[in-house]
Design a protein around this motif. Structure first.
Motif, PDB file in Angstrom:
ATOM      1  N   VAL A 205       0.836  -1.196   0.000  1.00 36.51           N
ATOM      2  CA  VAL A 205       0.000   0.000   0.000  1.00 36.51           C
ATOM      3  C   VAL A 205       0.877   1.254   0.000  1.00 36.51           C
ATOM      4  CG1 VAL A 205      -1.738   1.312   1.282  1.00 36.51           C
ATOM      5  CG2 VAL A 205      -1.921  -1.174   1.128  1.00 36.51           C
ATOM      6  N   VAL A 206       1.971   1.212   0.757  1.00 33.02           N
ATOM      7  CA  VAL A 206       2.901   2.347   0.762  1.00 33.02           C
ATOM      8  C   VAL A 206       3.427   2.606  -0.636  1.00 33.02           C
ATOM      9  CG1 VAL A 206       5.135   3.175   1.598  1.00 33.02           C
ATOM     10  CG2 VAL A 206       3.546   2.062   3.180  1.00 33.02           C
ATOM     11  N   GLU A 207       3.771   1.554  -1.350  1.00 31.80           N
ATOM     12  CA  GLU A 207       4.255   1.718  -2.713  1.00 31.80           C
ATOM     13  C   GLU A 207       3.169   2.287  -3.618  1.00 31.80           C
ATOM     14  OE1 GLU A 207       6.543   2.181  -5.786  1.00 31.80           O
ATOM     15  OE2 GLU A 207       7.316   1.551  -3.822  1.00 31.80           O
ATOM     16  N   LYS A 208       1.911   1.864  -3.388  1.00 39.15           N
ATOM     17  CA  LYS A 208       0.798   2.414  -4.155  1.00 39.15           C
ATOM     18  C   LYS A 208       0.646   3.920  -3.891  1.00 39.15           C
ATOM     19  CE  LYS A 208      -1.829   0.582  -6.361  1.00 39.15           C
ATOM     20  NZ  LYS A 208      -1.989   0.427  -7.833  1.00 39.15           N
ATOM     21  N   ILE A 209       0.821   4.316  -2.618  1.00 42.60           N
ATOM     22  CA  ILE A 209       0.762   5.741  -2.269  1.00 42.60           C
ATOM     23  C   ILE A 209       1.845   6.510  -3.008  1.00 42.60           C
ATOM     24  CG2 ILE A 209       1.012   7.413  -0.383  1.00 42.60           C
ATOM     25  CD1 ILE A 209      -0.138   5.223   1.487  1.00 42.60           C
ATOM     26  N   TYR A 210       3.050   5.930  -3.048  1.00 45.30           N
ATOM     27  CA  TYR A 210       4.150   6.581  -3.769  1.00 45.30           C
ATOM     28  C   TYR A 210       3.783   6.773  -5.248  1.00 45.30           C
ATOM     29  CZ  TYR A 210       7.233   5.418   0.209  1.00 45.30           C
ATOM     30  OH  TYR A 210       7.816   5.301   1.445  1.00 45.30           O
ATOM     31  N   GLN A 211       3.142   5.770  -5.848  1.00 42.55           N
ATOM     32  CA  GLN A 211       2.780   5.864  -7.260  1.00 42.55           C
ATOM     33  C   GLN A 211       1.805   7.013  -7.497  1.00 42.55           C
ATOM     34  OE1 GLN A 211       1.317   2.003  -8.476  1.00 42.55           O
ATOM     35  NE2 GLN A 211       3.211   0.959  -7.880  1.00 42.55           N
ATOM     36  N   TYR A 212       0.798   7.099  -6.646  1.00 43.51           N
ATOM     37  CA  TYR A 212      -0.153   8.206  -6.773  1.00 43.51           C
ATOM     38  C   TYR A 212       0.535   9.556  -6.548  1.00 43.51           C
ATOM     39  CZ  TYR A 212      -4.502   5.480  -7.028  1.00 43.51           C
ATOM     40  OH  TYR A 212      -5.541   4.665  -7.435  1.00 43.51           O
ATOM     41  N   GLU A 213       1.452   9.612  -5.572  1.00 42.24           N
ATOM     42  CA  GLU A 213       2.089  10.890  -5.248  1.00 42.24           C
ATOM     43  C   GLU A 213       2.959  11.393  -6.393  1.00 42.24           C
ATOM     44  OE1 GLU A 213       4.659  13.105  -1.703  1.00 42.24           O
ATOM     45  OE2 GLU A 213       4.383  10.934  -1.635  1.00 42.24           O
ATOM     46  N   ARG A 214       3.556  10.477  -7.128  1.00 44.83           N
ATOM     47  CA  ARG A 214       4.363  10.912  -8.268  1.00 44.83           C
ATOM     48  C   ARG A 214       3.514  11.659  -9.303  1.00 44.83           C
ATOM     49  NH1 ARG A 214       7.529   6.217  -6.986  1.00 44.83           N
ATOM     50  NH2 ARG A 214       6.147   4.785  -8.106  1.00 44.83           N
ATOM     51  N   VAL A 215       2.232  11.346  -9.327  1.00 45.25           N
ATOM     52  CA  VAL A 215       1.314  12.018 -10.246  1.00 45.25           C
ATOM     53  C   VAL A 215       0.694  13.253  -9.591  1.00 45.25           C
ATOM     54  CG1 VAL A 215      -0.796  11.785 -11.616  1.00 45.25           C
ATOM     55  CG2 VAL A 215       0.792   9.852 -11.417  1.00 45.25           C
ATOM     56  N   TYR A 216       0.152  13.076  -8.373  1.00 47.27           N
ATOM     57  CA  TYR A 216      -0.580  14.153  -7.701  1.00 47.27           C
ATOM     58  C   TYR A 216       0.327  15.259  -7.163  1.00 47.27           C
ATOM     59  CZ  TYR A 216      -4.546  10.832  -7.338  1.00 47.27           C
ATOM     60  OH  TYR A 216      -5.560   9.955  -7.582  1.00 47.27           O
ATOM     61  N   LYS A 217       1.560  14.893  -6.788  1.00 52.14           N
ATOM     62  CA  LYS A 217       2.436  15.817  -6.052  1.00 52.14           C
ATOM     63  C   LYS A 217       1.784  16.236  -4.733  1.00 52.14           C
ATOM     64  CE  LYS A 217       4.963  15.733  -9.775  1.00 52.14           C
ATOM     65  NZ  LYS A 217       6.088  14.781  -9.879  1.00 52.14           N
ATOM     66  N   HIS A 218       1.056  15.334  -4.108  1.00 54.94           N
ATOM     67  CA  HIS A 218       0.302  15.622  -2.880  1.00 54.94           C
ATOM     68  C   HIS A 218       0.163  14.306  -2.116  1.00 54.94           C
ATOM     69  CE1 HIS A 218      -2.751  16.969  -0.086  1.00 54.94           C
ATOM     70  NE2 HIS A 218      -2.737  18.197  -0.607  1.00 54.94           N
ATOM     71  N   ASP A 219       0.853  14.192  -0.999  1.00 58.02           N
ATOM     72  CA  ASP A 219       0.910  12.904  -0.326  1.00 58.02           C
ATOM     73  C   ASP A 219      -0.403  12.489   0.328  1.00 58.02           C
ATOM     74  OD1 ASP A 219       1.153  14.891   1.583  1.00 58.02           O
ATOM     75  OD2 ASP A 219       2.867  14.011   2.612  1.00 58.02           O
ATOM     76  N   VAL A 220      -1.165  13.447   0.871  1.00 55.35           N
ATOM     77  CA  VAL A 220      -2.415  13.070   1.528  1.00 55.35           C
ATOM     78  C   VAL A 220      -3.439  12.591   0.507  1.00 55.35           C
ATOM     79  CG1 VAL A 220      -4.337  13.852   2.952  1.00 55.35           C
ATOM     80  CG2 VAL A 220      -2.013  14.599   3.483  1.00 55.35           C
ATOM     81  N   LEU A 221      -3.558  13.291  -0.624  1.00 52.79           N
ATOM     82  CA  LEU A 221      -4.464  12.825  -1.665  1.00 52.79           C
ATOM     83  C   LEU A 221      -4.035  11.471  -2.211  1.00 52.79           C
ATOM     84  CD1 LEU A 221      -5.247  16.091  -3.674  1.00 52.79           C
ATOM     85  CD2 LEU A 221      -6.752  14.813  -2.149  1.00 52.79           C
ATOM     86  N   ALA A 222      -2.720  11.261  -2.296  1.00 49.98           N
ATOM     87  CA  ALA A 222      -2.218   9.963  -2.734  1.00 49.98           C
ATOM     88  C   ALA A 222      -2.618   8.868  -1.746  1.00 49.98           C
ATOM     89  CB  ALA A 222      -0.701  10.019  -2.876  1.00 49.98           C
ATOM     90  N   PHE A 223      -2.505   9.168  -0.478  1.00 55.02           N
ATOM     91  CA  PHE A 223      -2.918   8.225   0.565  1.00 55.02           C
ATOM     92  C   PHE A 223      -4.409   7.927   0.470  1.00 55.02           C
ATOM     93  CE2 PHE A 223      -5.050   8.260   4.747  1.00 55.02           C
ATOM     94  CZ  PHE A 223      -4.634   7.037   5.251  1.00 55.02           C
ATOM     95  N   VAL A 224      -5.224   8.971   0.328  1.00 54.27           N
ATOM     96  CA  VAL A 224      -6.674   8.790   0.253  1.00 54.27           C
ATOM     97  C   VAL A 224      -7.051   7.938  -0.954  1.00 54.27           C
ATOM     98  CG1 VAL A 224      -8.877   9.983  -0.082  1.00 54.27           C
ATOM     99  CG2 VAL A 224      -7.197  10.894   1.534  1.00 54.27           C
ATOM    100  N   SER A 225      -6.415   8.176  -2.091  1.00 56.07           N
ATOM    101  CA  SER A 225      -6.718   7.394  -3.292  1.00 56.07           C
ATOM    102  C   SER A 225      -6.338   5.928  -3.108  1.00 56.07           C
ATOM    103  CB  SER A 225      -5.978   7.980  -4.500  1.00 56.07           C
ATOM    104  OG  SER A 225      -6.523   9.231  -4.869  1.00 56.07           O
ATOM    105  N   ALA A 226      -5.190   5.680  -2.471  1.00 57.28           N
ATOM    106  CA  ALA A 226      -4.768   4.293  -2.249  1.00 57.28           C
ATOM    107  C   ALA A 226      -5.735   3.564  -1.333  1.00 57.28           C
ATOM    108  CB  ALA A 226      -3.363   4.276  -1.663  1.00 57.28           C
ATOM    109  N   ILE A 227      -6.227   4.225  -0.306  1.00 51.89           N
ATOM    110  CA  ILE A 227      -7.185   3.606   0.605  1.00 51.89           C
ATOM    111  C   ILE A 227      -8.542   3.454  -0.077  1.00 51.89           C
ATOM    112  CG2 ILE A 227      -8.391   3.835   2.814  1.00 51.89           C
ATOM    113  CD1 ILE A 227      -5.404   3.162   3.038  1.00 51.89           C
ATOM    114  N   ASN A 228      -8.920   4.414  -0.913  1.00 49.13           N
ATOM    115  CA  ASN A 228     -10.200   4.333  -1.617  1.00 49.13           C
ATOM    116  C   ASN A 228     -10.281   3.109  -2.519  1.00 49.13           C
ATOM    117  OD1 ASN A 228     -11.350   6.561  -0.426  1.00 49.13           O
ATOM    118  ND2 ASN A 228     -10.881   7.966  -2.112  1.00 49.13           N
ATOM    119  N   GLU A 229      -9.131   2.646  -3.019  1.00 49.63           N
ATOM    120  CA  GLU A 229      -9.126   1.428  -3.817  1.00 49.63           C
ATOM    121  C   GLU A 229      -9.623   0.231  -3.009  1.00 49.63           C
ATOM    122  OE1 GLU A 229      -5.416   0.567  -5.618  1.00 49.63           O
ATOM    123  OE2 GLU A 229      -5.348   2.411  -6.823  1.00 49.63           O
ATOM    124  N   GLN A 230      -9.437   0.302  -1.692  1.00 52.28           N
ATOM    125  CA  GLN A 230      -9.838  -0.806  -0.828  1.00 52.28           C
ATOM    126  C   GLN A 230     -11.330  -0.759  -0.480  1.00 52.28           C
ATOM    127  OE1 GLN A 230      -7.262  -0.306   2.567  1.00 52.28           O
ATOM    128  NE2 GLN A 230      -5.381  -0.655   1.387  1.00 52.28           N
TER     129      GLN A 230
END
Length: 433
Positions: free
Chosen positions: A58-83
């Motif tokens: 999941v941490v790696e998934k957050i990193y993937q989103y953050e590389r696109v969003y440039k926003h770590d909290v939104l990246a975290f929220v998106s990774a959890i939303n997948e679940q």
């Protein structure tokens, strides 16, 4: 902080894995609060609690989103939303990023401070034991690096013990004052939240409500934490500096441990250097410098900017990791400390007994000699002792003006080093009650 100075348990506290798990802990506490207020149905909360988790993938998934969003909290929220796709509209509902980040950071700092306090307590108890053990280990007290008056090694340790008790109080107060969270939205007005959500969620998390927040928890709280860390680090630097001085070849009164197979120099096989004490001094400089950064984080623009964020990602982990390491390294030094009482007594003789000058001065004053006159008399004898390399006792006993007021027995009493320590029991009772 580099791996060399990172102990495993403290390193785990500041890992991204732990950070994101704390973020999730905050988010779930908010979901449960919304549920209590009737905003999230039973089934939805049950599924959110069952499905959401953070692991390395999941941490790696957050990193993937953050590389696109440039926003770590939104990246975290998106990774959890997948679940929790069909329930994702209940997750992070009404919150702004800092609600999650600042509240979770308080939990993270609490974990770090609790670990530091464990190490500090071990150091305090060891210093107490050494103070008792060496209560009567006579040595020369020094001011300006120069012989002053006799003291004991135990008194030195007792001073360190008292200082670390004060630092414990500072750290406990910092722990108390950092234990605040905020779940009040973009500028702290609860525009998309209910204050009851904040109260319920923070109560579950063991935190108190920030009375008046902006978009962030005010940074004076974090600066107070940094001051407690820096104060403790500076105390360790003071102790380490003393050990370094006492280990110098000219003194050799106290030495840090030197293990079997240890090597002190690549060029000089005879060397036993105080490398651990020196390391403590170097790391203290980092923590002390980080305090300035924490103070500069207090004046943010308006209701919030993020100039503090990048700095805190460095200074808070680095400072707590460094201090945790320092406390445990210092404990190792104390447990293996080499004490040389014979060398202490030998070094006292280097100044020919001149440490007694203040006692002789007072005795002359007690005989009615004007203070300036008495001072000149004692200084004259002291300078003769020093310049001719003779015992201060001999210089005093051969001085006719001194002999007119003091008997030889009174001079000998003044030269007794233990006469300087007649109140040592009172000092110990005051400290160790």
């Amino acid at each position: 902080m580099i791996e060399r100075y990172t102990r495993r348990e403290m390193g785990q506290i500041w890992s991204d894995l732990n950070k994101f798990r704390l973020w999730l802990k905050v988010e779930l506490a908010v979901c449960r609060a919304w549920h209590k207020l009737g905003k999230i149905p039973d089934e939805a909360l049950k599924e959110i609690e069952k499905r959401t988790f953070v692991d390395e993938k999941v941490v790696e998934k957050i990193y993937q989103y953050e590389r696109v969003y440039k926003h770590d909290v939104l990246a975290f929220v998106s990774a959890i939303n997948e679940q929790i796709q069909e329930y994702s509209h209940y997750f992070h509902m009404g919150l702004t990023s800092s609600d999650v980040v600042d509240t979770a950071l308080a939990l993270q700092i609490r974990e770090a401070l609790s670990l530091i306090l464990e190490g500090l307590e071990k150091v305090i108890q060891r210093l107490r034991s050494l103070a008792i053990e060496h209560k009567n280990t006579l040595m020369m007290g020094r001011t300006h690096g120069v012989h002053a008056e006799p003291m004991t090694l135990g008194l030195k340790f007792l001073s360190w013990y008292e200082e670390m008790k004060r630092n414990k109080k500072r750290l406990l107060q910092a722990l108390e004052d950092i234990s605040y969270g905020k779940l009040s939205g973009a500028v702290g007005t609860y525009s998309n939240l209910d204050p009851r959500v904040e109260e319920l969620a923070l109560e579950e998390l063991g935190l108190k409500v920030e009375p008046v927040s902006t978009q962030v928890v005010p940074r004076d709280r974090h600066a107070q934490v940094m001051y407690a860390l820096a104060s403790t680090a500076c105390a360790l630097e003071r102790f380490a500096t003393e050990i370094r001085h006492l280990q110098r070849t000219e003194l050799l009164e106290v030495l840090e441990p030197f293990g079997k197979g240890q090597r002190g120099s690549s060029a000089m096989p005879h060397k036993k250097n105080p490398i651990h004490a020196e390391r403590l001094c170097g790391l203290a400089r980092i923590i002390r410098a980080n305090l300035l950064v924490a103070l500069e984080n207090i004046p943010l623009w308006h209701e919030r900017d993020i100039s503090h964020s990048s700095a805190e990602r460095v200074i808070l982990p680095d400072s707590t990791i460094a201090l945790d390491y320092m406390l445990n390294l210092f404990l190792e030094i104390l447990e293996g400390l080499v004490v040389n009482p014979e060398r202490m007594l030998g070094n006292m003789e280097l100044s020919h007994g001149l440490f007694a000058s203040s006692k002789v001065l007072v005795k002359l004053m007690e005989k009615g000699v004007h203070r300036d006159k008495a001072y000149d008399m004692v200084q004259r004898c002291a300078m003769r002792s020093w310049e001719e390399g003779i015992a201060f006792e001999k210089s005093l006993m051969e001085d006719q003006e001194v002999n007119a007021f003091l008997s030889q027995e009174e001079i000998r009493q003044a030269l007794d080093p233990w006469s300087f320590l007649k109140h040592i029991d009172q000092i110990y009772e005051r400290s160790l009650d």
